[in-house]
Design a protein around this motif. Structure first.
Motif, PDB file in Angstrom:
ATOM      1  N   PRO A 222       0.798  -1.234   0.000  1.00 21.46           N
ATOM      2  CA  PRO A 222       0.000   0.000   0.000  1.00 21.46           C
ATOM      3  C   PRO A 222       0.829   1.282   0.000  1.00 21.46           C
ATOM      4  O   PRO A 222       0.267   2.358   0.151  1.00 21.46           O
ATOM      5  CB  PRO A 222      -0.755  -0.132   1.310  1.00 21.46           C
ATOM      6  CG  PRO A 222       0.244  -0.764   2.241  1.00 21.46           C
ATOM      7  CD  PRO A 222       1.044  -1.719   1.389  1.00 21.46           C
ATOM      8  N   THR A 223       2.153   1.178  -0.168  1.00 22.63           N
ATOM      9  CA  THR A 223       3.001   2.364  -0.015  1.00 22.63           C
ATOM     10  C   THR A 223       3.354   3.023  -1.343  1.00 22.63           C
ATOM     11  O   THR A 223       3.979   4.082  -1.366  1.00 22.63           O
ATOM     12  CB  THR A 223       4.309   1.980   0.710  1.00 22.63           C
ATOM     13  OG1 THR A 223       4.994   0.976  -0.066  1.00 22.63           O
ATOM     14  CG2 THR A 223       4.012   1.422   2.102  1.00 22.63           C
ATOM     15  N   GLY A 224       2.964   2.405  -2.451  1.00 23.18           N
ATOM     16  CA  GLY A 224       3.417   2.871  -3.760  1.00 23.18           C
ATOM     17  C   GLY A 224       3.039   4.302  -4.085  1.00 23.18           C
ATOM     18  O   GLY A 224       3.778   5.001  -4.785  1.00 23.18           O
ATOM     19  N   TRP A 225       1.902   4.759  -3.562  1.00 25.13           N
ATOM     20  CA  TRP A 225       1.444   6.107  -3.889  1.00 25.13           C
ATOM     21  C   TRP A 225       2.398   7.189  -3.363  1.00 25.13           C
ATOM     22  O   TRP A 225       2.348   8.326  -3.810  1.00 25.13           O
ATOM     23  CB  TRP A 225       0.036   6.330  -3.338  1.00 25.13           C
ATOM     24  CG  TRP A 225      -1.012   5.628  -4.157  1.00 25.13           C
ATOM     25  CD1 TRP A 225      -1.644   6.110  -5.265  1.00 25.13           C
ATOM     26  CD2 TRP A 225      -1.528   4.323  -3.949  1.00 25.13           C
ATOM     27  NE1 TRP A 225      -2.524   5.176  -5.763  1.00 25.13           N
ATOM     28  CE2 TRP A 225      -2.481   4.062  -4.969  1.00 25.13           C
ATOM     29  CE3 TRP A 225      -1.296   3.322  -3.005  1.00 25.13           C
ATOM     30  CZ2 TRP A 225      -3.193   2.868  -5.069  1.00 25.13           C
ATOM     31  CZ3 TRP A 225      -1.998   2.121  -3.100  1.00 25.13           C
ATOM     32  CH2 TRP A 225      -2.932   1.912  -4.120  1.00 25.13           C
ATOM     33  N   TYR A 436     -17.765  -4.376  -2.331  1.00 30.15           N
ATOM     34  CA  TYR A 436     -17.159  -3.681  -1.186  1.00 30.15           C
ATOM     35  C   TYR A 436     -15.670  -4.009  -1.108  1.00 30.15           C
ATOM     36  O   TYR A 436     -15.267  -5.169  -1.070  1.00 30.15           O
ATOM     37  CB  TYR A 436     -17.876  -4.066   0.102  1.00 30.15           C
ATOM     38  CG  TYR A 436     -17.567  -3.122   1.242  1.00 30.15           C
ATOM     39  CD1 TYR A 436     -17.977  -1.799   1.184  1.00 30.15           C
ATOM     40  CD2 TYR A 436     -16.853  -3.550   2.347  1.00 30.15           C
ATOM     41  CE1 TYR A 436     -17.687  -0.914   2.219  1.00 30.15           C
ATOM     42  CE2 TYR A 436     -16.567  -2.678   3.388  1.00 30.15           C
ATOM     43  CZ  TYR A 436     -16.970  -1.359   3.320  1.00 30.15           C
ATOM     44  OH  TYR A 436     -16.684  -0.494   4.332  1.00 30.15           O
ATOM     45  N   TYR A 437     -14.878  -2.951  -1.078  1.00 32.61           N
ATOM     46  CA  TYR A 437     -13.434  -3.066  -1.283  1.00 32.61           C
ATOM     47  C   TYR A 437     -12.744  -4.023  -0.310  1.00 32.61           C
ATOM     48  O   TYR A 437     -11.785  -4.724  -0.682  1.00 32.61           O
ATOM     49  CB  TYR A 437     -12.793  -1.678  -1.182  1.00 32.61           C
ATOM     50  CG  TYR A 437     -12.647  -1.166   0.237  1.00 32.61           C
ATOM     51  CD1 TYR A 437     -11.449  -1.290   0.929  1.00 32.61           C
ATOM     52  CD2 TYR A 437     -13.728  -0.588   0.906  1.00 32.61           C
ATOM     53  CE1 TYR A 437     -11.316  -0.853   2.240  1.00 32.61           C
ATOM     54  CE2 TYR A 437     -13.610  -0.145   2.201  1.00 32.61           C
ATOM     55  CZ  TYR A 437     -12.401  -0.277   2.870  1.00 32.61           C
ATOM     56  OH  TYR A 437     -12.281   0.158   4.171  1.00 32.61           O
ATOM     57  N   ALA A 438     -13.207  -4.080   0.937  1.00 31.39           N
ATOM     58  CA  ALA A 438     -12.511  -4.847   1.970  1.00 31.39           C
ATOM     59  C   ALA A 438     -12.524  -6.347   1.703  1.00 31.39           C
ATOM     60  O   ALA A 438     -11.775  -7.105   2.332  1.00 31.39           O
ATOM     61  CB  ALA A 438     -13.128  -4.564   3.340  1.00 31.39           C
ATOM     62  N   HIS A 439     -13.363  -6.797   0.753  1.00 31.23           N
ATOM     63  CA  HIS A 439     -13.430  -8.218   0.404  1.00 31.23           C
ATOM     64  C   HIS A 439     -13.074  -8.489  -1.061  1.00 31.23           C
ATOM     65  O   HIS A 439     -12.837  -9.648  -1.419  1.00 31.23           O
ATOM     66  CB  HIS A 439     -14.842  -8.762   0.653  1.00 31.23           C
ATOM     67  CG  HIS A 439     -15.235  -8.821   2.090  1.00 31.23           C
ATOM     68  ND1 HIS A 439     -15.018  -9.933   2.877  1.00 31.23           N
ATOM     69  CD2 HIS A 439     -15.829  -7.909   2.895  1.00 31.23           C
ATOM     70  CE1 HIS A 439     -15.483  -9.703   4.095  1.00 31.23           C
ATOM     71  NE2 HIS A 439     -15.977  -8.473   4.129  1.00 31.23           N
ATOM     72  N   THR A 440     -13.054  -7.462  -1.894  1.00 33.01           N
ATOM     73  CA  THR A 440     -13.026  -7.731  -3.335  1.00 33.01           C
ATOM     74  C   THR A 440     -11.908  -7.033  -4.103  1.00 33.01           C
ATOM     75  O   THR A 440     -11.832  -7.191  -5.318  1.00 33.01           O
ATOM     76  CB  THR A 440     -14.364  -7.306  -3.980  1.00 33.01           C
ATOM     77  OG1 THR A 440     -14.474  -5.867  -3.976  1.00 33.01           O
ATOM     78  CG2 THR A 440     -15.552  -7.916  -3.256  1.00 33.01           C
ATOM     79  N   TYR A 441     -11.041  -6.288  -3.438  1.00 34.86           N
ATOM     80  CA  TYR A 441      -9.987  -5.555  -4.154  1.00 34.86           C
ATOM     81  C   TYR A 441      -8.715  -6.402  -4.201  1.00 34.86           C
ATOM     82  O   TYR A 441      -8.001  -6.527  -3.213  1.00 34.86           O
ATOM     83  CB  TYR A 441      -9.735  -4.204  -3.480  1.00 34.86           C
ATOM     84  CG  TYR A 441     -10.607  -3.096  -4.033  1.00 34.86           C
ATOM     85  CD1 TYR A 441     -11.891  -3.364  -4.490  1.00 34.86           C
ATOM     86  CD2 TYR A 441     -10.164  -1.785  -4.100  1.00 34.86           C
ATOM     87  CE1 TYR A 441     -12.694  -2.352  -5.012  1.00 34.86           C
ATOM     88  CE2 TYR A 441     -10.959  -0.771  -4.617  1.00 34.86           C
ATOM     89  CZ  TYR A 441     -12.222  -1.061  -5.070  1.00 34.86           C
ATOM     90  OH  TYR A 441     -13.012  -0.071  -5.591  1.00 34.86           O
ATOM     91  N   THR A 448      -3.863  -8.540   3.901  1.00 34.68           N
ATOM     92  CA  THR A 448      -5.005  -7.661   4.129  1.00 34.68           C
ATOM     93  C   THR A 448      -6.314  -8.298   3.673  1.00 34.68           C
ATOM     94  O   THR A 448      -7.331  -8.222   4.366  1.00 34.68           O
ATOM     95  CB  THR A 448      -4.799  -6.317   3.405  1.00 34.68           C
ATOM     96  OG1 THR A 448      -3.541  -5.763   3.817  1.00 34.68           O
ATOM     97  CG2 THR A 448      -5.916  -5.340   3.723  1.00 34.68           C
ATOM     98  N   ILE A 449      -6.284  -8.909   2.492  1.00 36.95           N
ATOM     99  CA  ILE A 449      -7.461  -9.622   1.990  1.00 36.95           C
ATOM    100  C   ILE A 449      -7.052 -11.056   1.650  1.00 36.95           C
ATOM    101  O   ILE A 449      -6.741 -11.377   0.501  1.00 36.95           O
ATOM    102  CB  ILE A 449      -8.074  -8.916   0.759  1.00 36.95           C
ATOM    103  CG1 ILE A 449      -8.440  -7.468   1.089  1.00 36.95           C
ATOM    104  CG2 ILE A 449      -9.321  -9.669   0.291  1.00 36.95           C
ATOM    105  CD1 ILE A 449      -9.127  -6.724  -0.036  1.00 36.95           C
ATOM    106  N   PRO A 450      -6.996 -11.929   2.670  1.00 34.39           N
ATOM    107  CA  PRO A 450      -6.652 -13.328   2.411  1.00 34.39           C
ATOM    108  C   PRO A 450      -7.788 -14.044   1.685  1.00 34.39           C
ATOM    109  O   PRO A 450      -8.906 -13.523   1.561  1.00 34.39           O
ATOM    110  CB  PRO A 450      -6.445 -13.901   3.812  1.00 34.39           C
ATOM    111  CG  PRO A 450      -7.274 -13.030   4.701  1.00 34.39           C
ATOM    112  CD  PRO A 450      -7.249 -11.659   4.093  1.00 34.39           C
ATOM    113  N   LEU A 451      -7.498 -15.229   1.248  1.00 35.75           N
ATOM    114  CA  LEU A 451      -8.455 -16.013   0.473  1.00 35.75           C
ATOM    115  C   LEU A 451      -9.773 -16.187   1.216  1.00 35.75           C
ATOM    116  O   LEU A 451     -10.858 -16.043   0.636  1.00 35.75           O
ATOM    117  CB  LEU A 451      -7.833 -17.373   0.142  1.00 35.75           C
ATOM    118  CG  LEU A 451      -8.598 -18.279  -0.817  1.00 35.75           C
ATOM    119  CD1 LEU A 451      -8.728 -17.628  -2.192  1.00 35.75           C
ATOM    120  CD2 LEU A 451      -7.890 -19.633  -0.932  1.00 35.75           C
ATOM    121  N   LYS A 452      -9.696 -16.481   2.500  1.00 41.36           N
ATOM    122  CA  LYS A 452     -10.921 -16.730   3.265  1.00 41.36           C
ATOM    123  C   LYS A 452     -11.773 -15.475   3.401  1.00 41.36           C
ATOM    124  O   LYS A 452     -13.005 -15.549   3.449  1.00 41.36           O
ATOM    125  CB  LYS A 452     -10.603 -17.295   4.649  1.00 41.36           C
ATOM    126  CG  LYS A 452     -11.847 -17.834   5.367  1.00 41.36           C
ATOM    127  CD  LYS A 452     -11.499 -18.545   6.653  1.00 41.36           C
ATOM    128  CE  LYS A 452     -12.726 -19.247   7.238  1.00 41.36           C
ATOM    129  NZ  LYS A 452     -13.866 -18.363   7.469  1.00 41.36           N
TER     130      LYS A 452
END
Length: 546
Positions: A222-225, A436-441, A448-452
């Protein structure tokens, strides 16, 4: 004794249910699967019998040869086992347009459905059922009965090519994997601040200028910006209209609808670089090389100018001529309202028209686009900022004073903000796609967003009354590409999370089981190894590729 018999019978029922659910590891898992025991030996040659499913039969022939080296022929009778594909329209009430029945018995395999799409999805289940025996000389399939239909009618994967152009070969590879996973919507993000990727013949500079940039910011999520590094390499690419027609045809054969996204009024700097009069200050602008930080440039279209609105109508006319989809996505997210506030012409227009805020101007503009698309028989879709609501806690309330409602036929694409806003939108009659971003990005890392976490996503927001559940069309997963310059990184970020998303979209909540899902992944790992597709293996915590 009678009590023991009852207990024994209940145990048998429980075991039978467990076998029917756990006996075969298919992704997405069927909503009803009965394992009848035993196997059908297919042999090295099969007959394919089809009724109103000739295209699906042709694809099946290719799958059998490519995946299992099985030679097939279309004959009603023959000395080999038969696979029968048939459309039976009288089953629509039972199965809908995408459901299917699959029966494997001693005489062969029968896949039936009310429409061709259902036959196609039955074929995808069949592909995962076929097993090559250890000696590799015989091929068999378990004797099962499957009755299946999807939970949601919108099961989407989005690829952002505005940031990095990937090309038709990569797109077709993604479409193949989507098809196997029974995903039916490819959301194609074709324009961005950093690149315009679709040929518009009336405005050739969109690709002559807008598809090229001199360099690209380097970083990772998340630091690229915040990165100050740039690769110093030119990046370019776009799709001609003929190439787009070819990809649409390829997707259609796999029962995938392509939804194009043409960003407006924000994320439009590449277009403004091509035609500076589209912007609020009309000054020349290079296509941005940065995604974030002090060098990032995010221009906004001057929607108060009738000439700009005519330009957008012209662009949409060419887009609609290419894409048969009933829905056109216009983005609408992350509009930099400061750009409008800093324009005396825009502010004068807002005062003349009585718009109390930039969000009110955006809602008015968005509704005008919705009305234009409706006049052409299409529907507009946009990210949930198009509703004019305050989605970020730090946003200025004054920027979101809105009196008008969003056009009623709009499809609202939820990606952030309070999910109660999605509930309210559904209750007010809007169709919703929940991403919703927290599950699908998928640009987010696996920590941050593991498979489960992808698997556990429920597109129906909490608190939504069941009478409004039909307003949730489905879900989408997104591959934003700021930090995805090549196919290898793309594969690692997408696979296998796309498989979890596919099961979210297809399988009823009551039929989902994460442990069963993970047991189905080795089939895909072997497939992706064979195809040279990079993926992330949650157990090994490493990426894998041929």
């Amino acid at each position: 004794m009678r009590r023991l018999e009852i207990v024994y019978f209940i145990c048998l029922l429980f075991c039978f249910k467990s076998i029917s659910l756990l006996g075969q590891n298919i992704i997405p898992h069927p909503n009803k699967l009965i394992n009848k025991g035993g196997f059908l030996d297919l042999g090295k040659k099969v007959n394919i019998v089809q009724r109103e499913a000739s295209e699906e039969a042709s694809l099946l022939k290719g799958y059998l040869l490519e995946d299992f080296n099985i030679v097939s022929q279309e004959k009603k009778k023959g000395q080999f086992k038969s696979i029968t594909l048939k459309v039976e329209k009288n089953k629509e009430n039972e199965l809908g347009e995408e459901g299917y029945l699959l029966d494997v018995n001693d005489n062969g395999i029968v896949i039936s459905a009310a429409a061709r799409a259902g036959v196609f999805y039955g074929v995808q289940t069949l592909r995962q059922l076929i097993k090559r025996n250890d000696n590799s000389l015989t091929i068999s399939i378990p004797r099962v009965y499957v009755e299946d239909r999807p939970r949601f009618k919108w099961r989407a994967f989005m690829l952002d090519e505005g940031r990095y152009f990937k090309g038709g070969k990569v797109v077709k590879k993604m479409l193949d994997e989507m098809a196997l996973l029974k995903m039916n919507t490819f959301h194609w993000h074709l324009t961005e601040d950093q690149g315009w990727r679709i040929e518009i013949k009336k405005y050739p500079k969109l690709t002559e200028i807008g598809s090229k940039r001199d360099s690209t910011q380097i970083g990772s999520w998340p630091t690229g910006w915040k990165s100050n590094e740039f690769d110093g390499k030119p990046h370019s690419g776009y799709y001609t209209q003929e190439e787009i027609k070819d990809i649409i045809k390829y997707a259609s054969a796999r029962h995938i609808t392509i939804i194009p996204e043409i960003e407006m009024p924000g994320h439009s700097t590449a277009a403004i670089a091509a035609y500076p009069w589209l912007g609020t200050d009309r000054t020349p602008q290079n296509v941005p090389v940065a995604f974030g930080g002090p060098m990032a440039v995010q221009k906004v279209l001057n929607v108060t100018d009738p000439k700009v609105r005519s330009f957008l109508h012209d662009v949409l006319d060419e887009v609609m001529a290419l894409f048969p989809s009933k829905i056109i996505h216009i983005g609408g997210d992350e509009v930099k309202y400061d750009v409008w506030r800093n324009s005396s012409k825009v502010m004068s227009y807002m005062e003349e028209q009585g718009f109390p805020s930039p969000a009110a101007l955006q809602v008015w503009f968005t509704n005008s686009i919705s009305n234009y698309l409706a006049s052409k028989g299409r529907r507009m879709m946009g990210w949930n900022e198009i509703m004019g609501k305050k989605l970020d806690a730090g946003a200025d309330e004054k920027d979101h004073l809105v009196e008008d409602n969003l056009a009623p036929n709009t499809v609202v694409h939820v990606w952030k903000g309070d999910l109660n806003l999605a509930v309210q939108a559904a209750e007010n009659g809007y169709d919703i796609v929940n991403s919703y971003y927290a599950h699908t990005y998928f640009d987010y890392d696996y920590k941050t967003i593991p498979l489960k976490k992808v698997y556990d996503f429920n597109p129906v927001p909490k608190g939504l009354d069941s009478k409004y559940h039909n307003k949730i069309l489905g879900m989408g997963c997104q591959m934003w590409s700021e930090w995805v310059p090549d196919e290898e990184i793309l594969g690692r970020q997408v696979f296998p999370r796309i498989a979890a998303a596919a099961e979210v979209g297809w399988t009823d909540s009551s039929s989902k089981n994460y442990e069963v899902f993970t047991k189905g992944l080795p089939y895909f790992f072997q497939r992706w190894d064979r195809l040279g597709i990079t993926y992330y293996n949650p157990k090994k915590m490493t990426s894998n590729a041929n």
